[in-house]
Design an enzyme around this catalytic site. Structure first.
Site, PDB file in Angstrom:
ATOM      1  N   TYR A 153      18.200   4.784   6.025  1.00  0.00           N
ATOM      2  CA  TYR A 153      18.716   4.452   4.698  1.00  0.00           C
ATOM      3  C   TYR A 153      19.926   3.522   4.766  1.00  0.00           C
ATOM      4  O   TYR A 153      20.156   2.740   3.842  1.00  0.00           O
ATOM      5  CB  TYR A 153      19.016   5.737   3.912  1.00  0.00           C
TER       6      TYR A 153
ATOM      7  N   ARG B  85      18.265   0.222   4.742  1.00  0.00           N
ATOM      8  CA  ARG B  85      17.760  -0.120   3.407  1.00  0.00           C
ATOM      9  C   ARG B  85      18.912  -0.538   2.493  1.00  0.00           C
ATOM     10  O   ARG B  85      18.786  -1.451   1.680  1.00  0.00           O
ATOM     11  CB  ARG B  85      17.031   1.084   2.788  1.00  0.00           C
TER      12      ARG B  85
ATOM     13  N   HIS C 129      14.307   8.753  -8.719  1.00  0.00           N
ATOM     14  CA  HIS C 129      14.314   9.078  -7.294  1.00  0.00           C
ATOM     15  C   HIS C 129      15.664   8.822  -6.638  1.00  0.00           C
ATOM     16  O   HIS C 129      15.741   8.683  -5.417  1.00  0.00           O
ATOM     17  CB  HIS C 129      13.216   8.281  -6.574  1.00  0.00           C
TER      18      HIS C 129
ATOM     19  N   CYS D 216      26.733  15.208  -1.387  1.00  0.00           N
ATOM     20  CA  CYS D 216      27.269  16.130  -0.398  1.00  0.00           C
ATOM     21  C   CYS D 216      26.452  17.413  -0.407  1.00  0.00           C
ATOM     22  O   CYS D 216      26.322  18.068  -1.455  1.00  0.00           O
ATOM     23  CB  CYS D 216      28.733  16.441  -0.702  1.00  0.00           C
TER      24      CYS D 216
ATOM     25  N   ASN E 246       1.123  -5.090 -14.179  1.00  0.00           N
ATOM     26  CA  ASN E 246       1.055  -4.792 -12.756  1.00  0.00           C
ATOM     27  C   ASN E 246       0.359  -5.925 -12.019  1.00  0.00           C
ATOM     28  O   ASN E 246      -0.445  -6.663 -12.603  1.00  0.00           O
ATOM     29  CB  ASN E 246       0.277  -3.491 -12.527  1.00  0.00           C
TER      30      ASN E 246
ATOM     31  N   ALA F  60       5.113  -9.700 -11.726  1.00  0.00           N
ATOM     32  CA  ALA F  60       6.070  -9.200 -12.717  1.00  0.00           C
ATOM     33  C   ALA F  60       6.950 -10.323 -13.255  1.00  0.00           C
ATOM     34  O   ALA F  60       7.331 -10.315 -14.426  1.00  0.00           O
ATOM     35  CB  ALA F  60       6.931  -8.101 -12.105  1.00  0.00           C
TER      36      ALA F  60
END
Length: 226
Positions: free
Chosen positions: A48, A51, A101, A109, A193, A211
């Site tokens: 992450y 990312r 998400h 934490c 889409n 898009a």
């Protein structure tokens, strides 16, 4: 309004799940479950961190900008719910954004459950600004965890006049069922889409293409209506 990875892919941000089912070279169970974090927290933190760094190298595209323009016109009548963990909607100017998400640029934490804006690395185990524990994890909803904001989303679906899904695969629930829920309460449903999703048959209207082409055109149509 629901957006998925397809809207950010055109900004150069890779979608998590590739055609072979991997998430940037990893199986989901390696980096996107609570069990993965328990087994190998450093692997997950570094994944992450990468990312988060990639996010700083991309910019919102015209589809993000069009939705921000729509919000400026509709105000509180528009709720933008996204499955994306990037911040491209906010950087484009949208303010009423609900991240189902979670967000890459946030940390949670596990000791005190506080949430914080976060732009740096988590793999060095920095201290929690609230309690001082070195137990910060990405504030991202993994498989097996409950998406954020669901009561508000379900309430909005009941009241919606129009529901639009943009750049979504239609395979991740509960978001994949939002169109059906909105239609059940009388909303007109639209899918924009790159290709028809698995839930496309349940939508009143389906438009296929990038898009960056579909979203500005659709927003122009909405704003031109009397």
């Amino acid at each position: 309004m629901l957006t998925g990875a397809g809207i950010s892919a055109e900004s150069g941000l890779p979608t998590f799940r590739d055609a072979d089912g991997l998430w940037e070279g990893h199986h989901p169970e390696e980096v996107a479950t609570p069990g993965a974090y328990e087994r190998d927290p450093m692997l997950v933190q570094r994944f992450y961190d990468q990312r988060r760094a990639a996010l700083s190298r991309v910019e919102p595209n015209v589809a993000h900008l069009a939705l921000a323009r729509l919000e400026r016109s509709l105000g509180d009548d528009l709720l933008l719910v996204t499955q994306n963990v990037d911040d491209l909607h906010e950087r484009a100017g949208s303010s009423r954004v609900l991240h189902l998400h979670g967000e890459l640029r946030a940390a949670r934490c596990t000791a005190c459950e506080s949430r914080h804006r976060w732009g740096g690395s988590l793999s060095a185990w920095p201290a929690c600004p609230t309690c001082g524990a070195r137990q910060l994890r990405p504030d991202v909803v993994w498989f097996g965890e409950i998406p954020y904001g669901m009561p508000g989303v379900l309430s909005a679906l009941e009241d919606a006049d129009v529901f639009c899904a943009i750049g979504t695969s239609g395979v991740v629930y509960p978001a994949a069922g939002f169109g059906v829920d909105a239609a059940a309460h009388g909303a007109r449903t639209v899918e924009l889409n790159l290709a028809r999703s698995e839930v496309a048959p349940w939508f009143d209207e389906v438009r296929t293409g990038p898009a960056t082409e579909l979203v500005p055109s659709w927003v122009d149509e909405l704003l031109d209506r009397p």
